[in-house]
Design an enzyme around this catalytic site. Structure first.
Site, mmCIF file in Angstrom:
data_model
loop_
_atom_site.group_PDB
_atom_site.id
_atom_site.type_symbol
_atom_site.label_atom_id
_atom_site.label_comp_id
_atom_site.label_asym_id
_atom_site.label_seq_id
_atom_site.Cartn_x
_atom_site.Cartn_y
_atom_site.Cartn_z
ATOM 1 N N ASP A 1 6.464 -3.882 10.608
ATOM 2 C CA ASP A 1 4.713 -3.698 10.635
ATOM 3 C C ASP A 1 4.520 -4.042 12.164
ATOM 4 O O ASP A 1 3.451 -3.680 12.693
ATOM 5 C CB ASP A 1 4.299 -4.726 9.781
ATOM 6 C CG ASP A 1 4.727 -6.189 9.975
ATOM 7 O OD1 ASP A 1 5.707 -6.416 10.486
ATOM 8 O OD2 ASP A 1 4.130 -6.907 9.225
ATOM 9 N N ARG B 1 0.584 -1.269 0.013
ATOM 10 C CA ARG B 1 0.040 0.131 0.239
ATOM 11 C C ARG B 1 0.767 1.112 -0.046
ATOM 12 O O ARG B 1 1.912 1.314 0.650
ATOM 13 C CB ARG B 1 -0.817 -0.017 1.375
ATOM 14 C CG ARG B 1 -2.148 -0.621 1.350
ATOM 15 C CD ARG B 1 -2.764 -0.295 2.885
ATOM 16 N NE ARG B 1 -2.780 -1.565 3.392
ATOM 17 C CZ ARG B 1 -4.050 -2.094 3.444
ATOM 18 N NH1 ARG B 1 -5.219 -1.418 3.176
ATOM 19 N NH2 ARG B 1 -4.171 -3.165 4.141
ATOM 20 N N SER C 1 8.466 -4.593 6.206
ATOM 21 C CA SER C 1 8.128 -5.883 7.266
ATOM 22 C C SER C 1 9.072 -7.097 6.949
ATOM 23 O O SER C 1 8.561 -8.355 7.019
ATOM 24 C CB SER C 1 6.583 -6.384 7.180
ATOM 25 O OG SER C 1 5.682 -5.317 7.153
HETATM 26 C C1 BG6 Z 1 -1.735 -4.983 7.491
HETATM 27 C C2 BG6 Z 1 -0.639 -3.814 7.992
HETATM 28 O O1 BG6 Z 1 -2.734 -4.838 8.051
HETATM 29 O O2 BG6 Z 1 -1.295 -6.218 7.996
HETATM 30 C C3 BG6 Z 1 0.711 -4.539 7.407
HETATM 31 O O3 BG6 Z 1 -0.842 -2.920 7.335
HETATM 32 C C4 BG6 Z 1 0.927 -5.857 7.726
HETATM 33 O O4 BG6 Z 1 1.815 -3.415 7.597
HETATM 34 C C5 BG6 Z 1 -0.003 -6.912 7.721
HETATM 35 O O5 BG6 Z 1 2.305 -6.394 7.231
HETATM 36 C C6 BG6 Z 1 0.233 -8.013 8.354
HETATM 37 O O6 BG6 Z 1 -0.911 -9.145 7.793
HETATM 38 P P1 BG6 Z 1 -0.986 -9.819 6.465
HETATM 39 O O7 BG6 Z 1 -1.903 -11.083 6.541
HETATM 40 O O8 BG6 Z 1 -1.377 -8.894 5.341
HETATM 41 O O9 BG6 Z 1 0.580 -10.470 6.232
HETATM 42 C C1 GLC Z 2 8.126 -11.694 8.861
HETATM 43 C C2 GLC Z 2 9.282 -10.644 8.953
HETATM 44 C C3 GLC Z 2 8.932 -9.659 9.926
HETATM 45 C C4 GLC Z 2 7.594 -9.261 9.998
HETATM 46 C C5 GLC Z 2 6.523 -10.552 10.052
HETATM 47 C C6 GLC Z 2 5.111 -10.166 9.838
HETATM 48 O O1 GLC Z 2 8.455 -12.427 10.099
HETATM 49 O O2 GLC Z 2 10.477 -11.284 9.039
HETATM 50 O O3 GLC Z 2 9.565 -8.639 10.050
HETATM 51 O O4 GLC Z 2 7.146 -8.495 11.005
HETATM 52 O O5 GLC Z 2 6.864 -11.339 8.983
HETATM 53 O O6 GLC Z 2 4.823 -9.625 8.728
#
Ligand code: BG6
Ligand code: GLC
Ligand code: BG6
Ligand code: GLC
Length: 916
Positions: free
Chosen positions: A656, A539, A602
């Protein structure tokens, strides 16, 4: 010569007169074709009533599901015990099915008596008696040392919810043992068998005699799909389409329905054809008002009907010169075997005379002829009624199959059918007349219903063995409390290890300082750009923060990152990101604007300051080259420079988990933990500076990105990893890495499920043993599918549909197993995640020297959000393992972009303060 003719004339006149007399007297018992067609229609309506969920409770014809789903296919084998209880004879048998690969059945049997004091006495004693007979049989056949499965043919109406269970709805025929109705006869017998310590028998199947008969005949004739008993009692079963059976879930294939047609008319539906004799017979029976159809048909009642008629005729002076004997007055003195003998083709008249004389009567020639005709009318009516009901079943089969003509076989058994000289012929003829569109073969079961019961037991025992195999696999995923406590302790140790100066560099749980030192205080303000990379969606966001009112407005756009970019070169990846930013600015009308930017990235980064982050290693689905060991902020800056279209001030790079904690911390100042249970799994928390040995300074706190996904990479949780986890790990982009993440996060749970399904399929336990291309395809079980499959509101059929969407052609049984597998895998994930979280809250509690800790965890991620059980199990586990912590879970509604913007705001303020 003349005299002979005269005699013949005299005799045929006599016969004609007697027949006319009886016909007149029993006018009501002679059913016209129209009446039979009418009864056939009525029975058809009864069948539908019994099959439908709403009407079943009040239906007279119960249409009981039997959980027998297929006729034998010849693959059945093994050695079984069998009991056959409820017909005229009680038998115990040993059945050997298919020895040495041949389609062949061998039986050894022994009859045992069923005295009235047993079958009408105390229920427990009845079962003990049955168990004693079995024990005796096993002793004489030298079987006591063997563990054998048993099939129980129990010829009474039972409500089944599975094959190996049946609640007796009511006794019928001659049985009336106390305290058995409404209880499960399988457990009653099992209990009785336990008295014999040297007997090891497992009752695997309960079958009605009609079902046993159908299966017996189907072993020889695969067209057989109906079983009919015309013996002591009468009844029929047939293979019904699952889609018509409301009471059992699923609509695939067929299931045998035990109609219990004997009860047809118990609700008054046959009052117009019942006669005064039927009513009288009913009143004198063991079960008045019940089994009214059966009482017009079956062997237990036919003789008695004849007796009641003869008595009435004698009383009216129409027989025996009005004389009656005391035997004629005695209930049960005329039996079905007498009726059969009297109707014998040649000796019939002589037999009649003999029987009547035995009854103490002095019959004339005319009497004998009349009595014989009474028998004919009674047994003919019986055959007619059976034919009408059977015709309804055949019609139903034909309609289910949507064919013009039905070719089918009906398996037959029962003494009346077997010993009565005219009965079969009459029955067959009327059935063919009533359903001219069916080509019916009637096949007599030579070996009773036990052979069929053994087939059912053979299938059940195969299913049981398979079930054990499946349970063995699922058990690998069931963690004991001790195991979870152990995981918690190990996680705790790893957290401490990662914080220590001398071990930090070696730690698998990396404990990365984030340079985020406080939660937002509400004074943050301004307009920021944010990037959110690394979750399900990429995003770009515009975040407007207004101070004072704690209000944030966000605009965002989701962009796709194609796989070839995720796994291409670093330059391509960052160029793509910048391209998306450009599109977004364009879209927002902000072209050329220079805004401060917060970058949610992340992945594990080693940070030296808030705006520097060196990627340690890719995780999840990313594998772009030339990024590891590089500062991702620099890479982004260079990409912006390459594009040379706009300038951005990259102020912060944020994990994240940290973004999520900040997003939630904006609302709840108690939020000091950020948890992601999504594509990946990770956690961050506010740690006291004095505990962060690798950083200078002891004042205040700093957020630590634990990167707990790497927990176990040193082998410390190998004891709970399964071969499926290893398989998933080996097939991943980062083998050997992120072992805990691979057991707990969305990206891998589906893969674990897939590996288990492949293994079960290989073992022949699923998908008919066929591993499809789809099942071989990595990543088909996304988190959203797992979540859907495990939803409680979903019926099996819907589960099947989801699997079909995924290209997996499953049966309903397959769907049940798939759902169980998903459940086991996601449950373990939630528990492991809970154990990890319990470690951190306990650590925080102890570090602060608190008796009780109150803390909020900000959570995000598709697994946590979409899965029907994950969040609950996670929370339960934390509660269980950290009872002195009061943990509130706060779902991040706005994603981590908002938190990243807040961090940027603070960093920007500090930056400006420093510059000034
Ligand atoms: C989102 C966050 O809501 O959730 C992200 O904005 C995050 O930063 C993510 O990485 C994690 O969940 P998923 O299931 O999308 O990996
Ligand atoms: C993976 C990444 C970590 C992140 C997580 C959730 O473990 O290494 O940085 O926070 O995924 O998205
Ligand atoms: C036998 C079957 O052949 O027929 C029994 O093995 C069944 O299971 C019986 O109950 C029905 O006939 P009858 O006349 O013995 O009630
Ligand atoms: C009775 C029983 C039924 C059985 C039939 C034939 O009708 O209720 O279960 O099949 O007799 O034995």
């Amino acid at each position: 010569m003349f005299a002979v003719h005269l005699m013949a004339f005299y005799f045929s006149k006599l016969k004609e007169d007697q027949i006319k007399k009886v016909d007149r007297f029993l006018y009501h018992m002679r059913l016209s074709d129209d009446t039979l067609l009418d009864i056939m229609r009525r029975f058809r309506a009864e069948m539908e009533k019994g099959l439908a969920k709403d009407t079943n409770p009040t239906a007279a014809v119960k249409m009981l599901p039997t959980f027998v789903r297929a006729i034998p296919d010849g693959s059945e084998n093994g050695e079984f015990l069998s009991l056959d209880l409820g017909g005229s004879k009680f038998r115990v048998l040993k059945v050997q099915v298919a020895e040495e690969g041949k389609r062949h059945v061998q039986m050894e049997s022994q009859f045992y008596p069923t005295p009235n004091e047993i079958i009408r006495g105390n229920g427990t004693e009845l079962f003990e008696y049955v168990a004693d007979c079995l024990a005796d049989f096993m002793k004489t056949k030298d079987l006591k040392h063997k563990k054998l499965p048993l099939g129980l043919t129990f010829s009474f109406p039972c409500r089944q919810t599975k094959l190996e269970e049946g609640v007796l709805l009511s006794w019928t025929k001659k049985f009336k043992a106390r305290g058995v109705q409404d209880t499960d006869v399988v457990s009653r017998l099992t209990k009785a068998m336990r008295r014999h310590k040297d007997m090891d028998v497992d009752i695997l199947a309960l079958v009605n005699d009609t079902v046993g008969t159908m299966m017996t005949c189907a072993y020889d004739d695969p067209y057989c799909e109906v079983g009919v008993i015309i013996g002591t009692g009468t009844n029929a079963c047939y293979m019904e389409d699952m889609s018509n059976i409301d009471l059992v879930e699923g609509d695939e294939g067929r299931m045998c329905i035990n109609t219990e047609w004997g009860a047809f008319g118990d609700d008054g539906a046959l009052e117009d054809i019942r006669t005064e004799f039927d009513r009288e017979l009913d009143l004198g029976s063991l079960n008045p008002g019940k089994q009214l159809f059966e009482k017009m048909i079956s062997g237990l009642y036919l003789g008695e009907l004849v007796r009641l008629i003869l008595l009435k005729m004698a009383k009216a002076g129409l027989l025996f010169g009005g004389e009656k004997s005391s035997a004629l007055h005695t209930k049960g003195k005329i039996e079905t075997r007498h009726v059969a003998a009297m109707e014998k083709y040649k000796e019939g008249l002589a037999n009649t005379r003999e029987i009547l004389v035995d009854l103490g009567l002095e019959p004339s020639e005319a009497d004998c002829i009349a009595v014989q005709h009474v028998c004919t009318i009674v047994s003919f009516r019986s055959a007619n009624l059976c034919a009408a009901a059977l015709a309804a079943i055949l019609t139903c089969l034909r309609e289910n199959k949507k064919v013009e003509r039905l070719r089918t076989t009906v398996g037959m058994d029962g003494t009346l059918y077997k010993i009565h000289p005219q009965y079969p012929k009459r029955l067959h003829k009327v059935v063919r007349k009533l359903v001219p569109s069916c080509d019916v073969r009637f096949l007599l079961s030579e070996s009773g219903s036990t052979k069929g019961a053994a087939m059912v037991t053979a299938v059940a025992s195969r299913v049981q063995a398979q079930r054990k195999q499946i349970d063995r696999v699922l058990a690998l995923f069931q963690l004991t409390r001790e195991q979870l406590v152990d995981v918690q302790a190990k996680m705790r140790a790893e957290l401490e290890y990662g914080l220590k100066k001398k071990s930090h560099g070696l730690a698998t749980v990396r404990m990365l300082p984030t340079y985020v030192c406080g939660l937002p205080d509400g004074t943050e303000k301004g307009k920021f750009l944010a990037l959110d990379l690394g979750g399900t969606n990429f995003r770009v966001l515009l975040v407007k923060i207004r101070s004072g009112r704690r209000s944030v407005r966000m605009y965002n756009k989701i962009f796709a990152i194609p796989l070839e970019i995720m796994q291409g070169t670093g330059e391509e990846l960052f160029d793509h990101i910048v391209q998306c930013i450009a599109d977004f600015l364009d879209y927002m009308g902000l072209k050329g604007a220079s805004l401060p930017l917060g970058f949610t990235f992340s992945f594990p980064c080693r940070q030296m300051s808030i705006d520097k982050g060196t990627l340690i290693g890719w995780t999840k689905g990313f594998k772009a080259t030339d990024c590891e060991g590089e500062d991702v902020v620099d890479m982004l800056r260079e990409a912006i420079k390459r594009r040379n279209e706009f300038d951005l001030d990259i102020v912060a790079v944020v994990n994240d988990t940290v973004g999520t904690m900040m997003t939630c911390g904006y609302e709840d100042p108690n939020c000091e933990i950020g948890l992601i249970a999504g594509t990946g799994s990770n956690m961050c928390y506010m740690e006291d500076m004095r505990n962060i040995e690798m950083l200078e300074g002891d004042e205040g706190k700093m957020c630590i990105n634990t990167e707990w996904g790497g927990f176990g990479d040193n082998g410390c949780i190998d004891d709970i990893r399964t071969r499926y986890d290893t398989e998933v790990d080996e097939g991943s982009l980062n083998p050997g890495k992120q072992r805990y993440e691979k057991m707990t996060s969305g990206m891998y749970l589906g893969e674990i499920v897939r590996q288990i399904l492949i293994d079960l399929t290989k073992q022949g336990l699923l998908f008919r043993g066929q591993i499809s291309e789809r099942l071989r395809t990595r990543g088909i079980f996304e988190t959203k599918f797992l979540s859907q499959i495990e939803s409680d509101r979903l019926a099996l059929l819907q589960v099947r549909r989801i699997l079909q969407q995924l290209g997996l052609d499953s049966t309903c049984e397959d769907s049940i197993v798939v759902k169980e597998v998903c459940g086991a895998v996601s449950r373990r994930a939630a528990q492991l995640c809970g154990a990890g979280l319990a470690a951190i809250v306990e650590k925080r509690r102890e570090d602060q020297g608190l008796e009780h800790l109150r803390i909020t965890v900000g959570v995000d991620g598709t697994l946590y959000k979409l899965h029907p059980h994950f969040s609950r199990i996670l929370q339960e586990t934390v509660k269980e393992l950290a009872p002195r912590c009061d943990v509130t879970f706060m779902l991040s509604e706005d994603g981590s972009g908002k938190g990243a913007a807040l961090i940027t705001a603070v960093a920007k303020r500090l930056q400006q303060a420093q510059e000034n």
